[in-house]
Design a protein around this motif. Structure first.
Motif, mmCIF file in Angstrom:
data_model
loop_
_atom_site.group_PDB
_atom_site.id
_atom_site.type_symbol
_atom_site.label_atom_id
_atom_site.label_comp_id
_atom_site.label_asym_id
_atom_site.label_seq_id
_atom_site.Cartn_x
_atom_site.Cartn_y
_atom_site.Cartn_z
ATOM 1 N N TYR A 157 0.863 -1.180 0.000
ATOM 2 C CA TYR A 157 0.000 0.000 0.000
ATOM 3 C C TYR A 157 0.896 1.226 0.000
ATOM 4 O O TYR A 157 1.521 1.556 1.008
ATOM 5 C CB TYR A 157 -0.883 -0.025 1.240
ATOM 6 C CG TYR A 157 -2.035 0.947 1.236
ATOM 7 C CD1 TYR A 157 -2.971 0.959 0.217
ATOM 8 C CD2 TYR A 157 -2.206 1.841 2.297
ATOM 9 C CE1 TYR A 157 -4.047 1.829 0.229
ATOM 10 C CE2 TYR A 157 -3.281 2.713 2.327
ATOM 11 C CZ TYR A 157 -4.201 2.710 1.291
ATOM 12 O OH TYR A 157 -5.274 3.574 1.307
ATOM 13 N N PRO A 158 1.050 1.910 -1.135
ATOM 14 C CA PRO A 158 2.018 3.008 -1.235
ATOM 15 C C PRO A 158 1.545 4.259 -0.509
ATOM 16 O O PRO A 158 0.379 4.378 -0.114
ATOM 17 C CB PRO A 158 2.081 3.245 -2.753
ATOM 18 C CG PRO A 158 0.707 2.897 -3.233
ATOM 19 C CD PRO A 158 0.275 1.737 -2.382
ATOM 20 N N ALA A 159 2.454 5.197 -0.357
ATOM 21 C CA ALA A 159 2.112 6.527 0.161
ATOM 22 C C ALA A 159 2.104 7.496 -1.011
ATOM 23 O O ALA A 159 3.080 7.587 -1.757
ATOM 24 C CB ALA A 159 3.119 6.971 1.213
ATOM 25 N N ILE A 160 0.993 8.207 -1.186
ATOM 26 C CA ILE A 160 0.862 9.208 -2.239
ATOM 27 C C ILE A 160 0.615 10.545 -1.565
ATOM 28 O O ILE A 160 -0.453 10.771 -0.979
ATOM 29 C CB ILE A 160 -0.274 8.835 -3.209
ATOM 30 C CG1 ILE A 160 0.051 7.505 -3.900
ATOM 31 C CG2 ILE A 160 -0.493 9.934 -4.235
ATOM 32 C CD1 ILE A 160 -1.052 6.961 -4.761
ATOM 33 N N ALA A 161 1.609 11.409 -1.578
ATOM 34 C CA ALA A 161 1.543 12.668 -0.832
ATOM 35 C C ALA A 161 2.578 13.633 -1.402
ATOM 36 O O ALA A 161 3.481 13.239 -2.155
ATOM 37 C CB ALA A 161 1.807 12.424 0.655
ATOM 38 N N GLY A 246 5.531 -6.618 1.142
ATOM 39 C CA GLY A 246 4.364 -6.576 2.007
ATOM 40 C C GLY A 246 4.427 -5.487 3.048
ATOM 41 O O GLY A 246 4.788 -5.745 4.187
ATOM 42 N N SER A 247 4.077 -4.243 2.664
ATOM 43 C CA SER A 247 4.086 -3.127 3.616
ATOM 44 C C SER A 247 2.976 -2.146 3.288
ATOM 45 O O SER A 247 2.566 -2.002 2.137
ATOM 46 C CB SER A 247 5.431 -2.395 3.586
ATOM 47 O OG SER A 247 6.483 -3.239 4.005
ATOM 48 N N THR A 248 2.502 -1.459 4.329
ATOM 49 C CA THR A 248 1.555 -0.359 4.162
ATOM 50 C C THR A 248 2.214 0.923 4.631
ATOM 51 O O THR A 248 2.998 0.920 5.590
ATOM 52 C CB THR A 248 0.267 -0.602 4.976
ATOM 53 O OG1 THR A 248 0.592 -0.724 6.375
ATOM 54 C CG2 THR A 248 -0.432 -1.875 4.515
ATOM 55 N N LEU A 249 1.898 2.041 3.961
ATOM 56 C CA LEU A 249 2.575 3.302 4.238
ATOM 57 C C LEU A 249 1.565 4.435 4.377
ATOM 58 O O LEU A 249 0.539 4.455 3.695
ATOM 59 C CB LEU A 249 3.544 3.657 3.110
ATOM 60 C CG LEU A 249 4.597 2.613 2.719
ATOM 61 C CD1 LEU A 249 5.360 3.084 1.490
ATOM 62 C CD2 LEU A 249 5.542 2.354 3.883
#
Length: 758
Positions: A157-161, A246-249
């Motif tokens: 789950y990427p970080a979009i910012a 396998g990571s969430t951000l």
């Protein structure tokens, strides 16, 4: 989907409360989102659905790729939403994960979602109505010497910012299986002078200068980057082979210094780690970490693989936090208390998150854990169809075995009595453990009812995960709830493929109930009743009845057929649920039991509602019944998220829940972590608040187990009394309180951590 390398992590167990009458607790009254279908592993996204200038809510449940839409009706400081499924069809197809963000600065939320190994982007083109345009089916970035799709797996789950503060949206993600953070800088502002483009360049292989461990979720700060700098790279061959996935951000400023900090979740682990950025906007450097985020309040501890949603739920202009499982494995996640809500009492740049509830929205809908299987039958003989719902199971606990995470579930049956009329149904949830079926400790109970022994009392036949059948003999009722006597496993030695879904129906019109069993392989087995009244003998007759196979081989190896035979105007039809979420309808059955049934494309003529409104979710099952209209049918469906959908041309029925005495009980264990002493009390969950239970005065049997499941301690105990724990080693423990007066067993976990020397 790739999976993590085996863990060498120490064993850890999380146990949820277990109660006679498994599952969620209800307040007295009417649920606000009764028939919304349940929630399991969700992302909460802000988006203006009705174009009134106020952000509404999209809840995306990756267990079935379900889109649930809610209209915001709250005032300042209020959480008040109306379930509005009519907007779901206006959204594009979404898969695995969703992030809403305004990438082109036009004031409308665009949609980022999974796109087969990368990121798919839909631009919000809404004007007079909600609409979207596929901007790109694979978001690309300049790698080394050319543009390449940004690799984001279905387990990430990427970080979009806006990481660098220049006004356009950047992207952070772990590289494939890598332990280091890739920073893809958006050059829209630099190149075009505005933020309306998606022009990415790999700017940093090791953003933040930290490393996530290859076999777990340990974070090393100030890690030496093993890659050459982006400018020194000649080709992809210069990159060291990856090690982890396998990571969430979530990227957001956590301390008000104007720099993007990072919160990281990891597959198979229940906690989140906050990393504080002490570098600059152009050169991030993580200098500290909170491994029990938020350590200043109730730390997130949610199996499995929590992901964060940062949005303003209560209309106060400040983004709040919702945490839910992200695990792509279907049988790992908590399923009835899996939406943790933290109110932000700080600001957007210096947030302070205060825990509010662990079942946001779930507490306002029917939610029977994982995999609901509803059937209809008039159990009390009043001429009205009641509903009984089986399930795959309620989440019990999780543990690590040889490095693998394993979660435990227990299946049961919920009974919703129809208390309405023949044209205005209403339901009362009388029990979530009919026949005390949870004691069997099986998965995937699928009920069927019929008076098999001809004594005037309906009997119960259940399928389950192993493909066998379980028989419960009807004995009447007690306080309006059916009572069952003897239980017979492996009924008549009938064995089918996994996830047997039985129905008792007179298929050959000889006056005797035959047996049809749906199977995981997508087909149906037919067992003809060759016995007599009161003495059924089910004889295997046909292996692939009607040559029906509901498997969509482009999506799955399985079909999970759930048959519902019925007669309409004296013609036989079958409604068959499937793994992909489609309800199949077949005719051409009478006089053709050896042939091929004919599939009907549309249910509209039976339901009187458009087929495109029948959005159910993965592993659909259901039935048709004239509950509100003598001409058109109502259809009730279950899905993998554990809830129910009610489709009708008429009025959606309400539901009455049990009063406070039937509310779920839990253990309050204080302090946690404990050191020298611990106190255990029984509490009831009422209105999302823990309140003392009157059962604290009852003598109980207390047992304490270590994380390996070994019983270490047993005593007669009055809840609320202190227990000495000085001789207990540090570690995780499970407390089990048995209440003899009510045959209730309640469990809870607690941690012992030495904070002072003896």
């Amino acid at each position: 989907m790739k999976k993590l390398i085996l863990y060498s992590a120490s064993l850890f167990i999380m146990a949820s409360c277990i109660l006679t009458g498994y599952g969620q607790s209800f307040q007295s009254g009417t649920l606000k989102y009764t028939w919304a279908g349940g929630l399991n592993a969700c992302q909460f996204c802000a988006i203006d659905l009705n174009l009134d200038g106020l952000n509404d809510l999209l809840i995306f449940d990756r267990h079935g790729n379900r889109k649930l839409t809610f209209i915001n009706q709250g005032g300042v400081g209020q959480i008040n939403y109306r379930y509005a499924p009519e907007y779901e069809a206006l959204l594009p197809e979404l898969r695995e994960w969703v992030i809403t963000a305004d990438y082109n600065c036009d004031g409308k939320m665009d949609i980022f979602t999974y796109g087969y190994g990368g990121v798919k982007v839909f631009r919000n083109t809404s004007a007079g109505s909600l609409s979207f345009h596929l901007q790109t089916d694979l978001l690309k970035s300049w790698y080394y010497t050319g543009f390449v799709g940004i690799l984001v797996t279905s387990a990430d789950y990427p970080a979009i910012a806006d990481i660098d503060g220049d006004g356009d949206l950047d992207l952070l993600t772990f590289f494939g299986l890598g332990s280091y953070m890739e920073y893809h800088k958006n050059l829209s502002m630099e190149t075009f002078g505005n933020c309306d483009s998606l022009d990415y360049r790999l700017s940093d292989h090791c953003w933040g200068k930290f490393k996530e461990s290859e076999g777990g979720n340990h974070i090393t700060l100030n890690a030496v980057c093993p890659y050459l700098s982006v400018n020194e790279l000649v080709s992809a061959d210069d990159v060291i082979p990856p090690k982890h996935t396998g990571s969430t951000l979530l990227a957001n400023d956590l301390n008000g210094d104007g720099l993007a900090d990072l919160i990281v979740g990891d597959v198979d682990f229940p906690n989140l780690i906050a990393l504080i950025n002490g570098g600059t906007r152009d050169s991030a450097l993580m200098v500290s970490q909170d491994t029990l985020f938020p350590s200043y309040d109730r730390s997130i501890h949610l199996f499995s693989f929590p992901a964060l949603s940062f949005l303003d739920l209560d209309n106060d202009g400040i983004n709040d936090l919702v945490v839910s499982p992200f695990d792509p494995a279907y049988y790992n996640a908590e399923n009835t208390h899996s939406c943790w809500f933290y109110k932000n009492t700080g600001t957007n740049s210096i947030p302070h998150f205060v825990f509010q509830t662990d079942n946001l929205f779930q507490s306002e809908m029917l939610d029977f854990g994982t995999g609901s299987n509803p059937v209809n039958y008039d159990l009390n003989g009043d001429g009205l169809d009641d509903i009984v719902t089986g399930n795959y199971g309620y989440y019990d606990s999780s543990a690590y075995h040889s490095g693998y995470l394993q979660s435990y579930f227990t299946s049961s049956l919920a009974y919703l009595k129809n208390t309405g009329t023949s044209q205005s149904p209403a339901f009362e949830l009388l029990t979530t453990d009919l026949a005390n079926a949870s004691r069997l400790k099986v998965h995937g109970l699928y009920p069927a009812f019929y008076d098999l022994n001809n004594d005037g009392i309906p009997d119960l036949l259940c399928g389950n995960e192993d493909g066998s059948l379980i028989f419960f003999q009807g004995r009447g009722d007690s306080a309006g709830i059916p009572v069952y006597g003897s239980v017979q496993r492996n009924f008549q030695q009938i064995k089918t493929d996994a996830f047997s879904a039985p129905q008792l129906f007179d298929l050959d019109r000889d006056g005797l109930a035959d047996l049809i069993v749906g199977q995981q392989n997508g087909t149906m087995k037919y067992f003809r009743n060759t016995g007599g009244p009161g003495n059924p003998v089910f004889t295997f007759t046909r292996d692939s009845l009607g040559k029906v196979d509901v498997t969509n081989h482009e999506l799955s190896y399985f079909g999970c057929c759930t048959p519902y035979f019925f007669r309409h105007r004296n013609r036989t039809y079958v409604l068959a649920g499937s793994e992909e979420g489609k309800m199949h309808l077949y005719s051409g059955i009478d006089g053709n039991l050896n042939g091929k049934f004919t599939e009907i494309d549309s249910l509209n003529s039976f339901l009187g509602i458009p087929d495109d409104s029948l959005r159910i979710g993965w592993r659909a099952s259901g039935f048709l019944s004239h509950m509100s209209d003598p001409q058109f049918y109502d259809m009730v469906c279950g899905n993998f998220s554990g809830g129910l959908n009610y489709f009708t041309k008429g009025r959606i029925p309400g539901i009455q829940e049990p009063g406070p005495d039937a509310s779920a009980l839990r253990l309050k264990i204080f302090p946690d972590p404990a050191d020298r002493e611990v106190t255990i009390s029984i509490v009831k969950n009422n209105s999302n608040r823990f309140e003392p239970s009157d059962r604290n005065q009852e003598p109980c049997l207390l047992r304490i187990f270590n994380s390996m499941g070994r019983e270490l301690f047993q005593t007669h105990y009055v809840p609320g009394s202190p227990i000495a724990t000085a001789n207990f080693p540090q570690g995780m423990y499970i407390a089990v309180l048995s209440i003899p007066a009510s045959s209730t067993e309640v469990r809870g976990k607690f941690l012992i951590a030495r904070t002072a020397k003896p």
